[in-house]
Scaffold this motif. Structure first.
Motif, PDB file in Angstrom:
ATOM      1  N   ILE A 164      17.815  -2.505   2.477  1.00  0.00           N
ATOM      2  CA  ILE A 164      17.815  -1.964   3.840  1.00  0.00           C
ATOM      3  C   ILE A 164      19.170  -2.179   4.507  1.00  0.00           C
ATOM      4  O   ILE A 164      19.665  -1.315   5.234  1.00  0.00           O
ATOM      5  CB  ILE A 164      16.686  -2.608   4.667  1.00  0.00           C
ATOM      6  CG1 ILE A 164      15.335  -2.313   4.023  1.00  0.00           C
ATOM      7  CG2 ILE A 164      16.710  -2.117   6.114  1.00  0.00           C
ATOM      8  CD1 ILE A 164      14.169  -2.990   4.695  1.00  0.00           C
ATOM      9  N   SER A 167      21.733   0.394   3.965  1.00  0.00           N
ATOM     10  CA  SER A 167      21.506   1.684   4.623  1.00  0.00           C
ATOM     11  C   SER A 167      21.944   1.678   6.089  1.00  0.00           C
ATOM     12  O   SER A 167      21.864   2.710   6.759  1.00  0.00           O
ATOM     13  CB  SER A 167      20.023   2.063   4.544  1.00  0.00           C
ATOM     14  OG  SER A 167      19.233   1.198   5.356  1.00  0.00           O
ATOM     15  N   LYS A 220      15.408  -1.563  13.033  1.00  0.00           N
ATOM     16  CA  LYS A 220      15.798  -1.919  11.672  1.00  0.00           C
ATOM     17  C   LYS A 220      16.520  -3.268  11.653  1.00  0.00           C
ATOM     18  O   LYS A 220      16.303  -4.089  10.757  1.00  0.00           O
ATOM     19  CB  LYS A 220      16.688  -0.822  11.087  1.00  0.00           C
ATOM     20  CG  LYS A 220      16.971  -0.991   9.595  1.00  0.00           C
ATOM     21  CD  LYS A 220      17.940   0.070   9.099  1.00  0.00           C
ATOM     22  CE  LYS A 220      17.314   1.441   9.105  1.00  0.00           C
ATOM     23  NZ  LYS A 220      18.202   2.459   8.480  1.00  0.00           N
TER      24      LYS A 220
END
Length: 326
Positions: A164, A167, A220
């Motif tokens: 993650i 990204s 996120k």
């Protein structure tokens, strides 16, 4: 004998079925976030699988009179049981379904390997070989298996973190490494934390594109802070168990073979595993590093643990006759 074989097959199949159902419904719960039934049903099946597995191991302990780590099959089930307990504790503390979604497939693979790959003869309990007829069996082997399970969980969380993290936008990467916690980041960026949860409730078409992007990126980052924290805490717990387990093994080796260290393949890879996670904790505690660097090291540790535990069993036999595949 027939009854024992039937019991092993029944328990094995039951554990595998409940784990498979739980895994599928955990994945459903991630896809259909508004349907609570999937998550609750997944948790229920994982709890049932854990109870069955625990009872199975306990019954073998009572029936055979020694701790159920006499062969590779029992050690794989013991490893699975510990991973299940660890993941359920983390899930309880974080209220996040992601840990079940990533850890249950691993447990499913381990139990499937134990039941489908190992022959039935290797799954039956047998008398301990002379080298294992020692009180050190429970001390050394159980500590090593406990450390493997906890380190596997922590390093797998770090792998998810790394995926993650890669990204993220460049600005978000800088933000993550600049603040010690998500709350500190939110205050510095003037972000209302409650808004981050509303992004899944409010119609997105009522928000501007920039607001949507900001909320999603912030959400996120919050998730990454939690993953980084739990990966670090889990590895910090597993490392002392690994250290004590290696020391106990050295004492046992001196008692059994007259030497504390023989550079056996298991011993060598246990030392490599210890060095990898010692370096990880050094970067976190002494250097104060967070983010990609330590996560890469922990990700390497995931594969090193598996080489230490299972990989060297395929390469050749050393002083550790325990758990070798022939």
């Amino acid at each position: 004998m027939f009854f024992l074989i039937t019991t092993v097959i029944f328990f094995s199949n039951s554990i595998f079925i409940f784990l498979l159902i739980s895994t599928v419904f955990y994945w459903f719960s991630l896809r259909f976030t508004k349907v609570d039934f999937y998550y609750k049903f997944a948790k229920l099946n994982s709890r049932v699988a854990t109870i069955i597995l625990f009872i199975f191991l306990l019954s073998r302990w009572i029936q055979n009179g020694y701790f159920p780590l006499s062969n590779l099959y029992e050690s794989l089930l013991f490893l699975s049981c510990i991973i299940l307990f660890v993941y359920q504790f983390i899930e309880y503390k974080t209220k996040s379904k992601i840990f079940g979604a990533i850890l249950l497939p691993l447990v499913l693979f381990i139990t499937g390997f134990a039941d489908l790959t190992l022959p039935l003869e290797m799954r039956k309990a047998s008398a301990l070989v002379p080298a294992l007829q020692s009180n050190w069996l429970m001390m050394h082997v159980s500590l090593m298996m406990l450390s493997y399970a906890i380190l596997i969980v922590g390093s797998l969380v770090s792998i998810l973190f790394l995926i993650i993290f890669l990204s993220l936008s460049k600005d978000s990467e800088i933000s993550f490494t600049s603040y010690g916690s998500y709350e500190e980041y939110a205050r510095a960026e003037n972000i209302e934390i409650r808004d981050l949860y509303n992004v899944f409730l409010d119609p997105l078409d009522k928000m501007s594109a920039s607001k949507q992007k900001e909320l999603r990126e912030s959400r996120k980052l919050e998730f990454l802070y939690n993953l980084d924290n739990w990966g670090y805490r889990t590895i910090s717990l597993g490392f002392p168990f690994l250290t004590i387990g290696i020391i106990a093994g050295a004492v046992w080796a001196n008692e059994a073979w007259g030497s504390y260290w023989s550079w056996d393949p298991k011993e060598t890879w246990a030392l490599i595993t210890w060095l990898i996670f010692a370096a990880y904790l050094h970067l976190r505690l002494i250097k104060g590093w967070v983010g990609k660097g330590p996560a890469i090291l922990a990700s390497i540790g995931f594969f090193v643990v598996w080489i230490c535990y299972l990989g060297v069993n395929f390469l050749g036999q050393g002083l550790h006759s325990y758990g070798w595949l022939t």
